[in-house]
Design an enzyme around this catalytic site. Structure first.
Site, PDB file in Angstrom:
ATOM      1  N   PRO A 189      14.894   2.252   9.405  1.00 16.38           N
ATOM      2  CA  PRO A 189      15.452   1.106   8.673  1.00 16.38           C
ATOM      3  C   PRO A 189      15.414  -0.195   9.476  1.00 16.38           C
ATOM      4  O   PRO A 189      15.563  -1.274   8.908  1.00 16.38           O
ATOM      5  CB  PRO A 189      16.889   1.528   8.365  1.00 16.38           C
ATOM      6  CG  PRO A 189      17.200   2.618   9.335  1.00 16.38           C
ATOM      7  CD  PRO A 189      15.905   3.313   9.602  1.00 16.38           C
ATOM      8  N   GLU A 228      21.269  10.840  13.396  1.00 16.49           N
ATOM      9  CA  GLU A 228      21.754   9.471  13.585  1.00 16.49           C
ATOM     10  C   GLU A 228      20.658   8.505  14.006  1.00 16.49           C
ATOM     11  O   GLU A 228      20.699   7.332  13.706  1.00 16.49           O
ATOM     12  CB  GLU A 228      22.883   9.463  14.628  1.00 16.49           C
ATOM     13  CG  GLU A 228      23.530   8.091  14.845  1.00 16.49           C
ATOM     14  CD  GLU A 228      24.235   7.565  13.604  1.00 16.49           C
ATOM     15  OE1 GLU A 228      24.409   6.335  13.500  1.00 16.49           O
ATOM     16  OE2 GLU A 228      24.610   8.394  12.736  1.00 16.49           O
ATOM     17  N   ARG A 265      -4.381   5.465  -1.311  1.00 13.71           N
ATOM     18  CA  ARG A 265      -4.993   4.953  -2.543  1.00 13.71           C
ATOM     19  C   ARG A 265      -5.978   3.817  -2.272  1.00 13.71           C
ATOM     20  O   ARG A 265      -6.793   3.473  -3.137  1.00 13.71           O
ATOM     21  CB  ARG A 265      -3.914   4.498  -3.528  1.00 13.71           C
ATOM     22  CG  ARG A 265      -3.124   3.295  -3.063  1.00 13.71           C
ATOM     23  CD  ARG A 265      -1.959   2.982  -3.990  1.00 13.71           C
ATOM     24  NE  ARG A 265      -2.413   2.681  -5.335  1.00 13.71           N
ATOM     25  CZ  ARG A 265      -2.825   1.474  -5.726  1.00 13.71           C
ATOM     26  NH1 ARG A 265      -2.842   0.460  -4.862  1.00 13.71           N
ATOM     27  NH2 ARG A 265      -3.208   1.270  -6.974  1.00 13.71           N
ATOM     28  N   ASP A 322      -4.005  -5.506  -7.678  1.00  9.79           N
ATOM     29  CA  ASP A 322      -2.647  -4.986  -7.703  1.00  9.79           C
ATOM     30  C   ASP A 322      -1.657  -6.091  -7.360  1.00  9.79           C
ATOM     31  O   ASP A 322      -2.001  -7.083  -6.698  1.00  9.79           O
ATOM     32  CB  ASP A 322      -2.475  -3.873  -6.661  1.00  9.79           C
ATOM     33  CG  ASP A 322      -3.124  -2.578  -7.103  1.00  9.79           C
ATOM     34  OD1 ASP A 322      -3.399  -2.442  -8.293  1.00  9.79           O
ATOM     35  OD2 ASP A 322      -3.333  -1.705  -6.242  1.00  9.79           O
TER      36      ASP A 322
END
Length: 246
Positions: A90, A117, A155, A170
């Site tokens: 994160p 953690e 992809r 896209d």
């Protein structure tokens, strides 16, 4: 062929995702080879523990450096390339289409999916080349994040989507969100396809799509336009769009 290694404590999570749809097709076409590794197998203790309490105290457990270091070193032994080692975290760089495009140019990617953690900091400092986050939230582990990144990269490999132009327009690939799409029937319950799309005039269709991309971006993600270099016609369209939206 691209090689993708994934270090995880839960290899079975990847079976369904990598075994279906475009990701399966890519493997069948030999565009990519997936190798899912349980890094617990590299633990050097009889209980095969891969985590321990953090120095200095605190909640949760921290992944030990030894299993990760040994697993990555073993994967590097059988390759002549310098793999990118991606840590799902994160705290990492936010995943973007540009990042996926850049990663798709490499022959070998190693993904590290953490749990608990966090990671021993020495993993970040001495093993990892890239830290990636898929959003400003926290998941129970890096597996789902790795699946997202892998999908967004694979992809883009040559011939995987069949049509070489499929991904070029896209959302985010052009800097703008993608224009609306329509298919048959032209009139569904009184809701009609825009006339220009059935006109057969490809120049007008291209202009309509580009303007609609610009409009959708302005209305939904105006931040994407802040540093974008617009053409003169795009600037005019944007002025018209702003007037329409008042």
């Amino acid at each position: 062929m691209m090689k993708i290694d994934v270090l995880t404590l839960f290899p079975e999570m990847f079976e369904g995702v990598l075994g279906h749809s475009i990701l399966r097709k890519a493997a069948d076409q030999n565009a990519v080879n997936y190798n899912i590794v349980n890094f617990r197998d590299y633990a050097d203790n009889k209980h095969l523990t891969v985590d321990d309490y953090p120095y200095g105290g605190g909640a949760g457990m921290v992944l030990k450096p030894q299993p990760i270091f040994d697993a990555v070193e073993a994967l590097k032994e059988n390759t002549n390339t310098s793999p990118r080692v991606v840590l799902l975290c994160p705290q990492g760089e936010r995943l973007t289409q540009r990042k996926s495009e850049e990663l798709s140019t490499h022959d070998h990617l190693i993904f590290i999916c953490g749990h608990y953690e966090g990671y021993d900091e020495r993993i970040r400092e001495h093993v990892v080349t890239d830290e990636i986050s898929i959003g400003d939230y926290v998941l129970t582990g890096g597996e789902l994040g790795a699946m997202v990144v892998i999908d967004s990269v694979v992809r883009l490999l040559p011939d995987v989507l069949g049509n070489a132009e499929s991904h070029m327009k896209d959302s985010f690939s052009t800097g703008l969100l993608e224009h609306p799409h329509y298919t048959r029937p032209a009139d569904f319950r009184g809701m009609k396809v825009p006339d220009v799309l059935v006109s057969g005039n490809h120049r007008l269709i291209d202009d309509w799509r580009e303007k609609e991309s610009l409009k959708r971006t302005y209305m939904r993600r105006p931040d994407l336009l802040e540093n974008m270099q617009l053409t003169d016609i795009q600037k005019k369209w944007l002025d018209d769009i702003k007037k329409e939206c008042k």
